[in-house]
Each structure stands twice: as C-alpha cells, then as structure tokens.
Scaffold this motif. Structure first.
Motif, PDB file in Angstrom:
ATOM      1  N   SER A 227       7.533  17.143  -4.037  1.00  0.00           N
ATOM      2  CA  SER A 227       8.145  18.135  -4.923  1.00  0.00           C
ATOM      3  C   SER A 227       9.643  18.175  -4.634  1.00  0.00           C
ATOM      4  CB  SER A 227       7.526  19.521  -4.690  1.00  0.00           C
ATOM      5  OG  SER A 227       7.916  20.026  -3.422  1.00  0.00           O
ATOM      6  N   SER A 228      10.365  18.939  -5.412  1.00  0.00           N
ATOM      7  CA  SER A 228      11.819  19.039  -5.215  1.00  0.00           C
ATOM      8  C   SER A 228      12.154  19.706  -3.889  1.00  0.00           C
ATOM      9  CB  SER A 228      12.452  19.829  -6.359  1.00  0.00           C
ATOM     10  OG  SER A 228      11.907  21.139  -6.425  1.00  0.00           O
ATOM     11  N   ASP A 229      11.196  20.387  -3.271  1.00  0.00           N
ATOM     12  CA  ASP A 229      11.420  21.046  -1.981  1.00  0.00           C
ATOM     13  C   ASP A 229      11.006  20.177  -0.791  1.00  0.00           C
ATOM     14  OD1 ASP A 229      12.300  23.390  -3.266  1.00  0.00           O
ATOM     15  OD2 ASP A 229      10.230  24.085  -3.523  1.00  0.00           O
ATOM     16  N   SER A 230      10.455  18.999  -1.051  1.00  0.00           N
ATOM     17  CA  SER A 230       9.989  18.137   0.035  1.00  0.00           C
ATOM     18  C   SER A 230      11.157  17.655   0.883  1.00  0.00           C
ATOM     19  CB  SER A 230       9.242  16.924  -0.523  1.00  0.00           C
ATOM     20  OG  SER A 230       8.073  17.314  -1.208  1.00  0.00           O
ATOM     21  N   SER A 231      10.918  17.571   2.193  1.00  0.00           N
ATOM     22  CA  SER A 231      11.918  17.012   3.100  1.00  0.00           C
ATOM     23  C   SER A 231      11.577  15.550   3.357  1.00  0.00           C
ATOM     24  CB  SER A 231      11.928  17.772   4.422  1.00  0.00           C
ATOM     25  OG  SER A 231      10.714  17.562   5.135  1.00  0.00           O
ATOM     26  N   TYR A 232      12.477  14.844   4.016  1.00  0.00           N
ATOM     27  CA  TYR A 232      12.239  13.429   4.320  1.00  0.00           C
ATOM     28  C   TYR A 232      11.042  13.268   5.248  1.00  0.00           C
ATOM     29  CZ  TYR A 232      12.826   8.902   6.605  1.00  0.00           C
ATOM     30  OH  TYR A 232      12.604   7.655   7.142  1.00  0.00           O
ATOM     31  N   VAL A 233      10.958  14.098   6.280  1.00  0.00           N
ATOM     32  CA  VAL A 233       9.911  13.934   7.296  1.00  0.00           C
ATOM     33  C   VAL A 233       8.534  14.245   6.714  1.00  0.00           C
ATOM     34  CG1 VAL A 233       9.029  14.772   9.501  1.00  0.00           C
ATOM     35  CG2 VAL A 233      11.480  14.365   9.210  1.00  0.00           C
ATOM     36  N   THR A 234       8.417  15.361   6.019  1.00  0.00           N
ATOM     37  CA  THR A 234       7.088  15.778   5.538  1.00  0.00           C
ATOM     38  C   THR A 234       6.689  15.109   4.229  1.00  0.00           C
ATOM     39  OG1 THR A 234       8.064  17.688   4.393  1.00  0.00           O
ATOM     40  CG2 THR A 234       7.316  18.011   6.661  1.00  0.00           C
ATOM     41  N   GLY A 235       7.660  14.848   3.360  1.00  0.00           N
ATOM     42  CA  GLY A 235       7.325  14.335   2.043  1.00  0.00           C
ATOM     43  C   GLY A 235       7.457  12.833   1.883  1.00  0.00           C
ATOM     44  N   ILE A 236       8.268  12.192   2.737  1.00  0.00           N
ATOM     45  CA  ILE A 236       8.569  10.772   2.557  1.00  0.00           C
ATOM     46  C   ILE A 236       8.108   9.929   3.745  1.00  0.00           C
ATOM     47  CG2 ILE A 236      10.383   9.074   2.121  1.00  0.00           C
ATOM     48  CD1 ILE A 236       9.966  11.053  -0.149  1.00  0.00           C
ATOM     49  N   LEU A 237       8.551  10.291   4.951  1.00  0.00           N
ATOM     50  CA  LEU A 237       8.310   9.441   6.120  1.00  0.00           C
ATOM     51  C   LEU A 237       6.828   9.295   6.434  1.00  0.00           C
ATOM     52  CD1 LEU A 237       9.425   7.793   8.460  1.00  0.00           C
ATOM     53  CD2 LEU A 237       9.596   9.913   9.794  1.00  0.00           C
ATOM     54  N   GLY A 238       6.098  10.403   6.499  1.00  0.00           N
ATOM     55  CA  GLY A 238       4.681  10.339   6.861  1.00  0.00           C
ATOM     56  C   GLY A 238       3.878   9.432   5.942  1.00  0.00           C
ATOM     57  N   PRO A 239       3.940   9.646   4.615  1.00  0.00           N
ATOM     58  CA  PRO A 239       3.188   8.782   3.713  1.00  0.00           C
ATOM     59  C   PRO A 239       3.624   7.318   3.778  1.00  0.00           C
ATOM     60  CG  PRO A 239       4.124  10.657   2.526  1.00  0.00           C
ATOM     61  CD  PRO A 239       4.554  10.789   3.934  1.00  0.00           C
ATOM     62  N   MET A 240       4.942   7.084   3.941  1.00  0.00           N
ATOM     63  CA  MET A 240       5.415   5.704   3.986  1.00  0.00           C
ATOM     64  C   MET A 240       4.919   4.977   5.230  1.00  0.00           C
ATOM     65  SD  MET A 240       9.189   5.157   2.360  1.00  0.00           S
ATOM     66  CE  MET A 240      10.047   5.878   3.749  1.00  0.00           C
ATOM     67  N   LEU A 241       4.809   5.684   6.364  1.00  0.00           N
ATOM     68  CA  LEU A 241       4.310   5.052   7.585  1.00  0.00           C
ATOM     69  C   LEU A 241       2.840   4.666   7.435  1.00  0.00           C
ATOM     70  CD1 LEU A 241       5.977   7.199  10.409  1.00  0.00           C
ATOM     71  CD2 LEU A 241       6.612   4.907   9.645  1.00  0.00           C
ATOM     72  N   VAL A 242       2.055   5.558   6.846  1.00  0.00           N
ATOM     73  CA  VAL A 242       0.637   5.252   6.618  1.00  0.00           C
ATOM     74  C   VAL A 242       0.511   4.066   5.664  1.00  0.00           C
ATOM     75  CG1 VAL A 242      -1.533   6.138   5.675  1.00  0.00           C
ATOM     76  CG2 VAL A 242      -0.073   7.631   7.062  1.00  0.00           C
ATOM     77  N   PHE A 243       1.257   4.106   4.579  1.00  0.00           N
ATOM     78  CA  PHE A 243       1.227   3.022   3.606  1.00  0.00           C
ATOM     79  C   PHE A 243       1.698   1.703   4.239  1.00  0.00           C
ATOM     80  CE2 PHE A 243       3.367   0.382   0.436  1.00  0.00           C
ATOM     81  CZ  PHE A 243       2.404   0.288  -0.550  1.00  0.00           C
ATOM     82  N   GLY A 244       2.793   1.755   4.994  1.00  0.00           N
ATOM     83  CA  GLY A 244       3.361   0.547   5.587  1.00  0.00           C
ATOM     84  C   GLY A 244       2.422  -0.120   6.575  1.00  0.00           C
ATOM     85  N   PHE A 245       1.741   0.686   7.396  1.00  0.00           N
ATOM     86  CA  PHE A 245       0.809   0.099   8.365  1.00  0.00           C
ATOM     87  C   PHE A 245      -0.355  -0.580   7.625  1.00  0.00           C
ATOM     88  CE2 PHE A 245      -2.651   0.299  11.554  1.00  0.00           C
ATOM     89  CZ  PHE A 245      -2.017  -0.403  12.571  1.00  0.00           C
TER      90      PHE A 245
END
Length: 515
Positions: free
Chosen positions: A362-380
């Motif tokens: 959402s527009s309130d998402s931060s990098y750590v909670t909204g971007i980094l976590g999902p990208m790490l799961v996806f990347g692995f």
C-alpha cells in the motif's frame, strides 16, 4: 623480401594474437555481461525516462519488452547463424549492432525512437549472446580449462542483472538516464576491436535458416504483448485490441505448423516430448512472467512512492541477489541427491509466497515490511530454481542438441517475461484507473490551485493521491503474478518426475547412453 613466419603460418580465421585464453575469456564475458546487464540497467532509469519522453505507465513497459521480446524471439536464430556463418563473424556483427542501437537510443527524443533502438538492441543481443557461449567451446579445450571458462560465463550471466540495477542507479543519478545506453558504446567498440585479435573463427557448417519460424514466433508474441498493453489503456472491446489478439493467434498457429514441417526448425518440437523438459519450460515461462513484472513495478514503487534516488533503488535490490546465490548454491550441491522435483516445488512455492505477500503493498508500506521481506522469499525460491531448471533442460539431450535445449530455455525466459509483464500491465491499468476515479474527487476537494493546474496539464495526480493510485495498481498486478507462480508449483507437482537416469546423470555416474 621475407614474410614474418607468424603471419605466414597463421591459419585463416586464426586470432592475430592467439595463445592468450584469459583475454579471450574476458572479451566473451564482457559481451555476455553487457547483454545481460542491459535487461536490468534500464529498469532503474524508467521513472526518469517516463518524465523525459512523456511515456504513460502502461506504454513504459515497452521500454523493457521491446528488448526482451526481440532478444528472446531471435535467440535461437542467432545461435544458428553462428554455426552457419562463423561464430566470430556473427559475434562481432551482433556486438556492433548492439553498440549502434545503444548510441541511437541514448540520443532518442521521442518514445518511438527509444523503442526502435531497444528493438535493435534486442536483435544485436540475440545475435551475440548465444554465439559468445558457443565461442567458449572453440576457444578452450575440453576439460578443466573449459569448465572454468563456463564457470566464469555462468557467474557473469547470474550477476549481470544485479550489476545492471546498481550501475543503472549510479549512471542515472550522477550523469543522466541516457548514459544507461551510452555506456554500452565504448564497451562494445572495445570488444569489437579485441575479438579478431584474441578469438579464433569457428568452422562453418552447412544448414538453413528458419526465417519463417523466427518471424512468425516473434511477430506473434509481439502482437500478444501489444494486445495486453492496448487492453490496459482502451479496454477489451477496443477494435485494435481484438485485432492484436487475433493476429497473435494466427501467427502462433502458423509458427507451430512451420516448425512441425521444417527440416531444420528454429524450435525443435521434439524438445517437448520429454515430460521433465516440457515441464521445465512451463515453469520457467511462469516464473519469468512473474519476475519481470515484479522488478518493473517495485522499481516504480521505491522511486515514485518511497522517494528513493536511483542509487538507493539499485541498492534496495542487492539483498535479493545474495539470497538468489544462496538458493542456487544449495540446489547445485544437493540436486544429484534428491533430483530436480523437490527444488522446483520448494522454489516455486516460495516464489508464489513472496508474490502473494506483495499483493499487500500500500502507499503506507515501508521498504522493510512491504518490499524487502517478500523479495527475499521470492529471490531464494528463484535461486533454488535457476540451476535446477537449466540442468533439467539439457538432461538426456544429445550433445549436438544441447545448445538448442538450453537456448530454448533462455528464449522461454525472455518471452515469458515480456508476456507476463504485459499481462500484469493490463491488470495494473484497470486497477489504477478504477482507483483514480475514487481519488480524483478527494483531490479536487483538497488540492491546491497549483496542483489542480498541473493535473489539468498532465492528467497525473500528485502525492498523496497519486501514490494511492500507483500502490493500488501495483498490489493488484501482483495477484496474477502470484497465480503464475502457483501454475509453476502445479507443474512441478504433477509433471516433473524423479528418474533414476536423471540422478545418475547429475551425479556423473550414468553409463554410456544414459542421461
């Protein structure tokens, strides 16, 4: 008058300064780095390209797709050209075309000029990339030396995307977005100069070019991509949208008929007769479709919503490359023990989980909670799949067809990425348009006179209303992305089998005729 023995004895096609395999490998690796890097280096510059050339968000996807679609569509034809015309000659031609296209793209003043240059880059990359891999076999003798060369080539291919994101950020922020294209010019010219000096020409083989197959496949996929992007802007009932999908069906059916009858097809259909290999292509198509869209929209989110600079955006993706490398190393180590199915299942499931998580942006998402976590799961998850899919694609293939099998996997990745991005763009366009209708009344009630004047000129909502529109469009676009990854999970579960012959081939214990 005497002639130098070195010149007199040099065979036709021999390098002028042969005997330096390290420099030859550096030249080949530099080409591969430039071609792979270009698929991502432009991503970081997309918001700046959009502002400079006045692209809409949906049309902006063509800056990515024009390259990847042409590159993937002509990849197999490029490899065939090297076999027939001579790999060094074709390699240099591809490099020079790629370099010229980069120069033209850097000077683009209109959207169509940039897109035309990206198409030319894709053609040049499709000519140079498969030939660069084949040149390793003619430059290095079979054994440890060639294995090390392949290792360097694989490392460059895997790391090129990450390097592109960071390099794109630095060039865009410190110089200008045009330098993500200009940077290829000196590198390409240097490669072209060094190639005849250190790389030998290969033997030329008789054969035919499957021009009809290459044209119908590339045009068919381009029509399909255009249909999705057109639908995002004008709707599914638009006449040009319907015409594009109709043309795509006709062209792709024609492609299948051509390939089934061609003496030397660009896409050997027998590659799909092995269920594991066919399943591998479906999984790569599905995951690439999701991955290209993820990178495209996350780049827009971190720069346009979170306000990251281009360098910060490039650095934001660095942790993903680390977990991809970890996943690839894990699968490479244990693949001979467990076979491909567990890694395809786990990798695809993790990718689906990461993409599903990103639907919560959402527009309130931060990098750590909204971007980094999902990208790490996806990347692995993607890391578990990369090596597994590549080795499965060439498992059990005759040596003279290994290039076609691996090339088809690469082509599937590029074409799948283009189609997937187009599909996500259709969903994004619909969702963001619906959200904009909700936000405009609030903006008109609360916006300043200056903001309203700018909106009347550009039709782009300013922050925070525009952030809501972008975030809603992105989060909705990740729904079909997650569905694509679920398709990969289903394919791994129902199609892929663990076979004794595959395990023996992966562990190096297969006997003659096995594998």
């Amino acid at each position: 008058m005497t002639t130098s023995p070195l010149i007199h004895d040099r065979k036709p096609g021999a390098a002028r300064r042969g005997g330096r395999p390290g420099i030859a490998l550096a030249v080949i690796a530099a080409c591969q780095l430039m071609v792979v890097l270009d698929a991502t280096i432009v991503n970081i510059a997309l918001p700046h390209i959009q502002n400079a050339l006045q692209f809409s968000t949906t049309d902006l996807t063509w800056v990515v797709s024009a390259y990847t679609l042409t590159f993937g569509g002509l990849l197999l034809l490029g490899g065939r050209a090297g076999d027939i015309l001579g790999r060094r000659r074709v390699f240099m031609s591809g490099i020079l075309l790629f370099t010229l296209a980069s120069l033209l793209g850097g000077f683009a003043q209109e959207p169509w000029q940039l897109l035309a240059a990206r198409v030319l880059q894709g053609v040049g990359g499709a000519i140079a990339s498969p030939t660069s891999l084949a040149l390793i076999t003619t430059t290095f003798p079979e054994g440890p030396e060639r294995n090390r060369a392949f290792g360097v080539f694989a490392a460059v291919s895997a790391g090129g995307g990450a390097i592109g994101l960071l390099a794109g950020g630095m060039l865009t922020e410190w110089l200008d977005w045009r330098w993500v294209l200009f940077v290829n010019v000196p590198i390409g010219l240097l490669i072209a100069v060094l190639t005849p000096m250190y790389i030998n020409e290969s033997e030329r083989h008789s054969g035919r070019f499957d021009i009809a197959g290459a044209v119908t496949s590339t045009a068919g996929m381009a029509s399909l991509v255009y249909g999705f992007i057109r639908a995002a802007e004008e709707g599914w009932r638009d006449g040009l949208t319907i015409a594009s999908f109709t043309a795509a069906v006709v062209l792709l059916v024609a492609f299948a008929l051509i390939e089934s009858r061609a003496r030397e097809p660009i896409t050997p259909l027998r590659m799909f007769t092995d269920r594991n290999r066919a399943g591998t292509y479906v999984i790569m198509l599905s995951l690439a479709a999701a991955m290209f869209g993820m990178f495209f929209y996350i780049v827009l989110f971190v720069q346009n919503v979170l306000g990251y600079t281009p360098i910060e955006a490039g650095l934001a993706f660095m942790p993903v490359t680390v977990v991809i490398a970890l996943g690839a190393g894990l699968s490479q180590r244990f693949l001979p023990v467990f076979g491909p199915k567990p890694f395809m299942l786990a990798g695809s499931a993790l990718a689906a989980t990461g993409l599903a998580w990103q639907t919560l942006i959402s527009s309130d998402s931060s990098y750590v909670t909204g971007i980094l976590g999902p990208m790490l799961v996806f990347g692995f998850g993607m890391g578990l799949n990369f090596v597994t899919l590549t080795l499965t694609a060439v498992s059990g293939v005759a040596p003279h067809e290994a290039g076609a099998a691996s090339g088809l996997l690469n082509a599937t990745q590029q074409v799948g990425g283009s189609v997937g991005l187009a599909l996500l763009t259709t969903v994004f366009g619909t969702a963001s348009r619906d959200e904009a209708e909700k936000q405009v009344p609030a903006f008109l009630a609360e916006g300043t006179a200056e903001q309203k004047a700018e909106f009347a000129r550009t039709q782009q909502l300013p922050a925070p209303w525009g952030h809501e529109v972008l975030a809603q469009g992105i989060s909705t676009a990740f729904v079909p992305a997650a569905a694509m990854a679920v398709l990969a999970v289903a394919t791994a579960w129902f199609v892929i089998r663990v076979r004794k012959s595959d395990l023996e081939a992966l562990s190096g214990t297969a006997g003659p005729g096995m594998g």
